[in-house]
Design an enzyme around this catalytic site. Structure first.
Site, short mmCIF file in Angstrom:
data_model
loop_
_atom_site.label_atom_id
_atom_site.label_comp_id
_atom_site.label_asym_id
_atom_site.label_seq_id
_atom_site.Cartn_x
_atom_site.Cartn_y
_atom_site.Cartn_z
N ASP A 143 65.42 -74.54 -75.76
CA ASP A 143 65.82 -74.23 -77.30
C ASP A 143 67.12 -73.80 -77.93
O ASP A 143 68.09 -73.15 -76.90
CB ASP A 143 65.15 -72.48 -77.37
CG ASP A 143 64.79 -72.25 -78.48
OD1 ASP A 143 64.82 -72.70 -79.67
OD2 ASP A 143 63.91 -71.32 -78.87
N HIS B 201 62.02 -74.30 -78.65
CA HIS B 201 61.26 -73.71 -79.41
C HIS B 201 59.82 -73.67 -79.41
O HIS B 201 59.15 -72.87 -79.58
CB HIS B 201 61.93 -73.70 -80.95
CG HIS B 201 61.60 -72.86 -81.15
ND1 HIS B 201 62.04 -70.99 -81.05
CD2 HIS B 201 60.89 -72.51 -82.73
CE1 HIS B 201 61.68 -70.44 -81.95
NE2 HIS B 201 60.63 -71.40 -82.67
N SER C 256 59.03 -66.53 -82.97
CA SER C 256 59.54 -67.51 -83.44
C SER C 256 60.65 -66.18 -84.35
O SER C 256 61.21 -65.11 -84.58
CB SER C 256 59.43 -68.62 -83.92
OG SER C 256 60.47 -69.31 -85.04
#
Length: 371
Positions: free
Chosen positions: A317, A350, A149
């Site tokens: 995601d 995600h 991330s």
């Protein structure tokens, strides 16, 4: 609010006058980190772990702090990032509120918290601080840098600015820059915080905390971290239990998914500094790897000097779509690196890399074994 620092966290002081990319400098600043496993005699088994926006340096339990860490299933003896083999350094990002210097830290010049006097924060500042930490601990070259991330952005920036610091890269659910959707989500999160009267232009203190703004920001984040498939399979249209409804409250919560978001948001709000949230969120929006040396993103990726890379993501995601990980892999391949791009099926969106260890763990373990 006070910094919330895990008990076993250690610190590396940054050089006095640490220069920030967008102007200004920090004095008396520090980076928080935790270390797992032991360095080899040759000091060639060091892995740097760069977390996302909100985690601390406490990625996993260890003898000095047995409480579970934020990546507990992935890191430790016999786990995918095996601390019987690897010496892992996990850093808390500059600008955070988990021990590294950030807006809630005391400015030594004034004796008061920085708040909005903290310099504008960039991903490059986070990368430079992480690189300094590694070298200050006595390591000139990393076996691998692992970033997920926001941490994946930081890992790319680190490699762009500190050539030859790492021979391997694991980049998970990240990107070379943010897309309009993720910028829009984070913009709304920041607006929710800034619109809360208790935020008071960042001057909240013991007498106030922008709780409603932080709750809303966290709920927006949770919606973007997971996928529509997961929300549907977990909650469908199930009603909220009657004892959790606020009777007489107009337009109050009625559905189970609303209750879940409320519960998760309350777990977060008083455990994270709102100004740090604003600074870190915006630095993600500003980041563009192409800025690392001019030219295009592909040119910037081609300039990164790693021998091997594993790039992973999931199709569900919506915050960092899978085509962004493909872009990283293709660009790194043009640099001559041995690159594996691994798209995974996982319904958790995600957040899959935090939850779906069964899918993410084996490829990470295999890649590290190959270094």
């Amino acid at each position: 609010m006070p910094e919330l620092v895990p008990p076993a966290t250690r610190f590396v002081p940054l050089p006095d006058g640490f220069a920030m990319k967008r102007g200004g400098a920090l004095h008396g600043a520090r980076i928080a980190y935790e270390a797992f496993g032991r360095p080899s005699a040759a000091r060639d088994n060091v892995v740097l772990l760069m977390p996302g926006l909100s985690p601390s340096a406490h990625a996993a339990s260890h003898p000095d702090d047995p409480t579970p860490g934020w990546w507990e299933p992935m890191l430790g003896p016999g786990r995918p990032i095996d601390t019987d083999r690897w010496h892992v350094i996990c850093v808390n990002a500059l600008g955070g509120c988990r021990g590294s210097t950030g807006p809630s830290s005391v400015d030594p010049r004034s004796g008061r918290p920085y708040r909005l006097d903290f310099p504008e924060l960039s991903m490059e500042d986070i990368a430079d601080a992480a690189a300094f930490t590694v070298r200050a601990l006595g390591f000139d070259r990393l076996a691998c840098v692992v970033g997920a991330s926001m941490g994946g952005m930081g890992a790319l920036s680190l490699l762009a600015r500190h050539a030859d610091l790492a021979r391997g890269l694991i980049n998970i659910s990240s990107a070379v820059h943010s897309l309009p959707f993720s910028i829009g989500i984070r913009s709304l999160q920041r607006e929710a915080i800034r619109s809360d009267p208790s935020w008071d232009r960042g001057r909240y203190g013991e007498g106030g905390y922008p709780e409603r703004g932080m709750l809303t920001a966290r709920k927006l984040g949770m919606l973007s971290y997971r996928s529509a498939q997961e929300w549907d399979s977990r909650f469908g249209r199930s009603p909220l239990a009657r004892d959790r409804r606020a009777e007489g409250e107009p337009f109050g919560m009625e559905f189970a998914v609303e209750g879940y978001l409320e519960h998760q948001a309350h777990r977060f709000v008083n455990a994270f500094d709102p100004n740090s949230y604003l600074y870190l969120s915006r630095c993600m929006d500003w980041f563009d790897l192409a800025d690392s040396g001019g030219g295009s993103v592909d040119e910037a990726l081609r300039r990164l000097r790693v021998e091997k890379a594993l790039v992973m993501g999931v199709a569900t995601d919506i915050l960092f779509p899978l085509h962004q990980q493909r872009q990283i892999a293709e660009g790194l391949a043009l640099s001559g690196a041995d690159v594996e791009f691994l798209p995974l099926e996982s319904r958790e969106g995600h957040d899959s890399f935090l939850i779906d260890t069964a899918r993410f763990g084996p490829p990470v373990a295999k890649f590290l074994t190959s270094l």
